[in-house]
Design a protein around this motif. Structure first.
Motif, mmCIF file in Angstrom:
data_model
loop_
_atom_site.group_PDB
_atom_site.id
_atom_site.type_symbol
_atom_site.label_atom_id
_atom_site.label_comp_id
_atom_site.label_asym_id
_atom_site.label_seq_id
_atom_site.Cartn_x
_atom_site.Cartn_y
_atom_site.Cartn_z
ATOM 1 N N ASN A 1 0.726 -1.194 -0.052
ATOM 2 C CA ASN A 1 0.093 -0.016 -0.061
ATOM 3 C C ASN A 1 0.718 1.179 -0.060
ATOM 4 O OD1 ASN A 1 -1.719 1.911 0.516
ATOM 5 N ND2 ASN A 1 -3.036 0.910 2.001
ATOM 6 N N GLN A 2 0.504 2.143 -0.689
ATOM 7 C CA GLN A 2 1.460 3.445 -0.830
ATOM 8 C C GLN A 2 0.957 4.726 -0.171
ATOM 9 O OE1 GLN A 2 1.860 3.757 -5.060
ATOM 10 N NE2 GLN A 2 3.704 2.725 -5.110
ATOM 11 N N LYS A 3 -0.010 4.253 0.858
ATOM 12 C CA LYS A 3 -0.614 5.516 1.550
ATOM 13 C C LYS A 3 0.662 5.960 2.626
ATOM 14 C CE LYS A 3 -5.116 3.842 1.677
ATOM 15 N NZ LYS A 3 -6.372 3.314 2.307
ATOM 16 N N GLU A 4 0.356 7.158 3.261
ATOM 17 C CA GLU A 4 1.418 7.668 4.016
ATOM 18 C C GLU A 4 2.034 6.842 5.110
ATOM 19 O OE1 GLU A 4 2.266 11.777 6.497
ATOM 20 O OE2 GLU A 4 0.290 11.318 5.883
ATOM 21 N N GLU B 1 2.273 -2.572 -4.511
ATOM 22 C CA GLU B 1 1.243 -3.208 -4.976
ATOM 23 C C GLU B 1 1.182 -4.669 -4.938
ATOM 24 O OE1 GLU B 1 -0.386 0.036 -8.385
ATOM 25 O OE2 GLU B 1 0.601 -1.842 -8.934
ATOM 26 N N GLY B 2 2.086 -5.411 -5.141
ATOM 27 C CA GLY B 2 2.043 -6.730 -4.866
ATOM 28 C C GLY B 2 3.112 -7.471 -5.956
ATOM 29 N N ALA C 1 -6.114 -4.330 -4.335
ATOM 30 C CA ALA C 1 -7.015 -4.160 -5.486
ATOM 31 C C ALA C 1 -6.566 -3.293 -6.714
ATOM 32 C CB ALA C 1 -8.410 -3.595 -4.781
ATOM 33 N N THR C 2 -5.529 -2.463 -6.335
ATOM 34 C CA THR C 2 -5.413 -1.428 -7.543
ATOM 35 C C THR C 2 -4.381 -2.436 -8.461
ATOM 36 O OG1 THR C 2 -4.928 0.303 -5.727
ATOM 37 C CG2 THR C 2 -3.675 0.576 -7.721
#
Length: 616
Positions: free
Chosen positions: A3-6, A453-454, A469-470
């Motif tokens: 995940n690329q959130k903060e 992302e994976g 999901a992205t």
């Protein structure tokens, strides 16, 4: 996961390279302070914390040898054996004096009680022993004073030494919470000066220094990431089980473990001002205070000493006032003091202590402070930590949703095979699950890591994607729209098809619900405290039937909750396993540490549940 959130979360713990960190003495985070917790508790009983079981046993053996000649010189020995040992006054004086010196350990504790203005049993014993010794020595060289108290005093010392040997053996704990705090920090840090890296003791670090922290190492002080990126485990400090992605500009705390990658950190708070230093101060402050019941017990012990001394003085004066010789008056006063010393309790209480400790140990409980057993039966409120206490404290696959004909084992095998080539934290979760199911990981080709992302790879001629999901939507895989449970969601897809959805979360222990239910049946109030987020905490609370949940609570907040409940008249038991629980464990009426938790929590607790089973 990817995940690329903060504040990017990853989803599992993986094995960390073992480091050789030991306790250090950095800026107030050392562990050489005397734990006030155990010292205070000794005032409430006759127990002593200075001197090992071996030391008491050695003293007991020496007094036994020296006591035999004194006993053989009595009329009792003559009547029983038809023989008595003739002893010179000087030899009797020497024997009594040596026995007194061997028992001088009691005087040390009496001094501590008096300095704290809290006289207790050791004060009473010391006064009786010294008074009896002085009178007995005087009687040896001045026969007109009559019979002394030599045998009585020597026997009193002998009995108490044996009693304290039993107690020391039963309650030895091998450390304290303050020294355990220091072990949260590394011994050295990699400081960067003029682009040169050098290893320095963490006591040499200052605010503004820049350090590099490598995989498997602990962050030496609070700071801000100036370069690099890595997943960091703050579980010991915050109770949050999921490692957190740290990148440039983010804050990191002392004692956190860098799990993968490398971080360059500019230090903002060091030593006693760091998070670990603050926790040490919290534990110290909590250990330095006592619940009301303990304070009442301490006052009772003090009253006994005052009353016994007062009665002895009054008795002596009364006898002298009615015409008794001064020698007889002194004899009466000293007799009262000696009688007031509870000889029987000197062995009876330690014997019960040893038996109780042994039985508790067999049941999986280590009791460090036996005085807390009396309080435990009166507890009306139990506060549970969440992570590692009610839950396993590590992430696993809690749910699997299939979106086709695949079985769970097939989906796990595919996911584990893909993650076998990944260095990401989530990999360990799938690989461990595959091992538990005895699945053999397959070889794959064309592996690709999609940063944040994976991953994807080709397996048996089919292209698979595992991640967010992205990622799956970006490659044209349409995801089924359904509501999933709480946790980290990981999707598995192939070509244009959504295959499975995995929910990763911290699993609730199987015994936790039974433990909560049993307490509620006893009309005990149950609450949960955690540093985790509100949504996750509430979900765990609902699952266990706990209505009162405190979420996002830091170490000082947990201690404050304990204090607030105590001010409301509640008798509080705290159950926890992490560093962030240590202050609350020390401040509660009874602290129950979970075995397998951190050394700090175990040392701060009054009792340890060795199996980690909250149902115990």
């Amino acid at each position: 996961m990817h995940n690329q959130k903060e504040e990017k979360d990853c989803c599992d713990e993986m094995e960390i390279p073992k480091t050789k960190e030991v306790a250090s003495s950095c800026h107030g985070v050392g562990g050489d302070g005397q734990s006030g917790h155990s010292e205070h508790s000794s005032h409430g009983s006759h127990g002593m914390n200075h001197g090992s079981a071996k030391s008491f046993l050695t003293r007991f053996g020496m007094v036994t040898i020296l006591l035999l000649p004194l006993i053989l010189g009595t009329k009792l020995a003559d009547r029983a054996l038809g023989y008595s040992l003739s002893m010179s006054p000087f030899l009797e004086f020497v024997l009594l004096t040596v026995i007194l010196l061997i028992g001088s350990v009691f005087f040390l504790h009496a001094t501590h009680e008096l300095k704290a203005r809290k006289p207790g049993m050791m004060t009473l014993v010391s006064i009786a022993v010294v008074a009896g010794y002085l009178y007995s020595v005087s009687a040896i060289f001045l026969p007109e004073l009559g019979m002394g108290f030599g045998i009585e005093i020597a026997t009193l010392i002998w009995v108490l030494l044996f009693g304290h040997y039993l107690e020391a053996k039963a309650t030895a704990t091998g450390g304290d919470a303050l020294s355990a705090v220091a072990e949260l920090l590394p011994q050295v840090a990699h400081r960067i000066t003029a682009n040169m890296e050098s290893d320095v003791p963490i006591s040499d670090l200052n605010k503004g220094d820049t350090v590099r922290v490598k995989p498997g190492e602990k962050i030496p002080a609070d700071g801000e990431v100036s370069d690099g990126g890595a997943h960091v485990s703050e579980a010991l400090l915050t109770g949050e089980a999921k490692p957190i992605r740290k990148e440039r500009g983010m804050q990191v705390v002392a004692g956190s473990i860098v799990l993968d990658g490398s971080l360059t950190v500019r230090l903002t708070r060091v030593g006693e001002h760091s998070t670990v230093g603050e926790i040490k101060k919290l534990v110290q402050r909590a250990q330095g205070t006592k619940p009301n019941s303990q304070r009442i017990a301490d006052r009772a012990a003090g009253f006994l000493a005052y009353i016994a001394l007062a009665v002895a003085i009054v008795a002596g004066f009364v006898w002298y006032a009615i015409g008794a010789p001064i020698a007889l008056s002194f004899t009466v006063a000293i007799t009262v003091l000696v009688i007031a010393c509870p000889h029987a309790l000197g062995v009876a209480i330690p014997a019960v202590t040893a038996l109780t400790t042994k039985r508790a140990s067999r049941a999986g409980m280590l009791i460090k402070d036996l005085s807390k057993l009396e309080i435990l039966k009166s507890v009306d409120t139990v506060l549970f930590d969440k992570t590692g206490t009610l839950t396993e404290g590590s992430f696993g696959i809690t749910e699997i949703y299939q979106n086709g004909d695949h079985k769970d084992d097939e989906a796990i095998l595919i996911a584990a095979s893909l993650e076998a080539h990944s260095s990401h934290m989530i990999a360990a979760t799938f690989i461990d699950e595959a091992r538990k199911r005895a699945l053999t990981i397959k070889e794959l080709g064309e592996f690709e890591n999609h940063e944040g992302e994976g991953v994807s790879a080709t397996l048996d001629g089919v292209r698979y994607y595992l991640g967010t999901a992205t990622l799956l939507e970006r490659v044209g895989i349409e995801l089924s729209q359904r509501k999933y449970g709480l946790g980290t969601i990981v999707y598995l897809g192939s070509e244009k098809k959504h295959i499975s959805t995995f929910i990763l979360a911290d699993k609730i222990k199987g015994e936790s619900k039974l433990a909560v239910s049993a307490l509620m049946k006893l009309k005990v109030r149950v609450a949960m405290m955690t540093g985790d987020n509100e949504e996750t905490a509430r979900a765990v609370g609902r699952e266990l039937g706990i209505e009162q949940v405190f979420a996002g609570v830091m170490p000082e907040g947990k201690l404050e909750i304990v204090r607030t409940l105590q001010k409301d008249g509640k008798i509080v038991a705290m159950v926890g396993d992490g560093v962030n629980d240590a202050a609350a464990l020390a401040g509660a009426n009874v602290g129950l540490a979970v075995g397998g938790g951190t050394a700090v929590a175990i040392e701060a607790g009054d009792m340890v549940l060795m199996s980690g089973n909250p149902l115990l």
